[in-house]
Design an enzyme around this catalytic site. Structure first.
Site, PDB file in Angstrom:
ATOM      1  N   ASP A   9       0.873  -1.151   0.000  1.00 20.26           N
ATOM      2  CA  ASP A   9       0.000   0.000   0.000  1.00 20.26           C
ATOM      3  C   ASP A   9       0.924   1.219   0.000  1.00 20.26           C
ATOM      4  OD1 ASP A   9      -2.258   1.689   0.357  1.00 20.26           O
ATOM      5  OD2 ASP A   9      -1.997   1.620   2.532  1.00 20.26           O
ATOM      6  N   ASP A  11      -0.157   5.042   1.133  1.00 18.72           N
ATOM      7  CA  ASP A  11      -0.412   5.950   2.247  1.00 18.72           C
ATOM      8  C   ASP A  11      -0.318   5.216   3.581  1.00 18.72           C
ATOM      9  OD1 ASP A  11      -0.874   8.053   0.513  1.00 18.72           O
ATOM     10  OD2 ASP A  11      -3.035   7.752   0.472  1.00 18.72           O
ATOM     11  N   ASP A  20      -3.523  12.321   0.307  1.00 15.88           N
ATOM     12  CA  ASP A  20      -4.640  13.214  -0.003  1.00 15.88           C
ATOM     13  C   ASP A  20      -4.804  14.261   1.095  1.00 15.88           C
ATOM     14  OD1 ASP A  20      -5.148  11.794  -2.304  1.00 15.88           O
ATOM     15  OD2 ASP A  20      -6.873  10.709  -1.501  1.00 15.88           O
ATOM     16  N   ASP A  95      -5.024   3.325  -2.973  1.00 16.35           N
ATOM     17  CA  ASP A  95      -6.215   4.137  -3.249  1.00 16.35           C
ATOM     18  C   ASP A  95      -5.869   5.626  -3.237  1.00 16.35           C
ATOM     19  OD1 ASP A  95      -8.827   4.698  -3.843  1.00 16.35           O
ATOM     20  OD2 ASP A  95      -9.628   4.307  -1.852  1.00 16.35           O
ATOM     21  N   ASP A 179      -2.346  -0.815   5.682  1.00 16.18           N
ATOM     22  CA  ASP A 179      -2.830  -0.291   6.963  1.00 16.18           C
ATOM     23  C   ASP A 179      -4.343  -0.117   7.011  1.00 16.18           C
ATOM     24  OD1 ASP A 179      -3.608   2.935   6.767  1.00 16.18           O
ATOM     25  OD2 ASP A 179      -2.349   2.184   5.154  1.00 16.18           O
TER      26      ASP A 179
END
Length: 273
Positions: A9, A11, A20, A95, A179
């Site tokens: 992942d 972030d 973001d 994402d 996470d």
């Protein structure tokens, strides 16, 4: 190649915050973001916020400068360099968005380490503003997953595709690090030869802890960049030593993680009897 695929992942895993939120907060648009958040999906909101930033005179260069100073634990880059040097296939499933991720990785000098980045589209349009579009166009059709995945992305389906692209003869092992709640679905897709590395006391850790037996993969938690490095390199080196046990140590170029006897094994998430 090592026979190991490491999926990260982004972030709060590679970088130590949500990219973001970092951009929105650093540019002073937190209040507007929070006001609009209940009204639309996160991914759609980020696209709208980029339009608002552009209308207020915030340039792409301003956004890039903010991304260049995003916080990252000091042990993450050395860990990634070692994983790459050991011949692992490194991929990102995130994402966030492509513009943020590529900008940060290029700034850190590690873009070439990753063979694939799976994330939401992010590009600068002809008007000079950043557009952020969903990985899965949920306005046309749902991705159909019900495992707490957001409408714009099911990471489990991405892991399925990656697994299907690798021949069964290769018998590659996966290590997945994440996470968030969106990292739970891919954890369920891992095989019994694989490893799941959830960040401790984050949403995916809490979800897994409810019933660890739902996962086939072995579970190894981590709390920060230092522990991520220790656990990840231990898992990789242990598997590479198994694979290369037929070679003499003088012929083996593995970079073995040095740990004390009390740290010899990474912590495994306990399961109910």
């Amino acid at each position: 190649m090592s026979g190991i695929v490491v999926v990260f992942d982004f972030d709060k895993t590679i970088v130590d915050c949500d990219s973001d939120n970092w951009v929105i907060d650093e540019l002073g648009f937190t209040d507007l973001f929070n006001d609009l958040l209940p009204t639309m999906p996160w991914n759609s909101l980020m696209d709208k916020m980029m339009m608002e930033l552009h209308s207020q005179g915030i340039t792409i260069e301003d956004i890039v400068k903010v991304l260049h100073r995003i916080p990252i634990h000091p042990r993450i880059i050395p860990a990634l360099k070692t994983v790459h040097a050991l011949g692992c296939d490194m991929r990102i499933v995130s994402d966030a968005n492509l513009f943020f991720i590529e900008t940060i990785l290029n700034h850190l000098g590690i873009m070439e380490y990753f063979s694939e980045i799976n994330t939401n589209s992010g590009y600068v349009n002809e008007e000079g503003r950043l557009r952020i579009m969903p990985y899965h166009d949920f306005n046309k059709a749902s991705h159909g997953c019900n495992n707490l995945c957001p409408p714009n992305m099911c990471k489990g389906m991405i892991i399925d595709r990656i697994q299907d692209s690798i021949s069964t003869e290769d018998a590659k092992r996966f290590i997945y690090l994440g996470d968030g709640a969106g990292d739970y679905c891919p954890s369920l897709r891992l095989k019994d030869r694989d490893f799941m590395m959830p960040r401790k006391n984050f949403p995916v850790w809490d979800l897994i802890s409810k019933d660890p037996l739902l996962l086939k993969a072995e579970i190894h938690g981590w709390s920060d960049g230092e522990e991520l490095e220790q656990v990840l390199l231990h898992l990789i080196n242990t598997n590479l030593m198994d694979k290369n046990s037929q070679f003499n140590s003088s012929d083996c170029k593995l970079q073995i993680l040095s740990v004390s006897a009390s740290e010899a094994l990474p912590k495994v998430l306990s399961v109910r009897p």
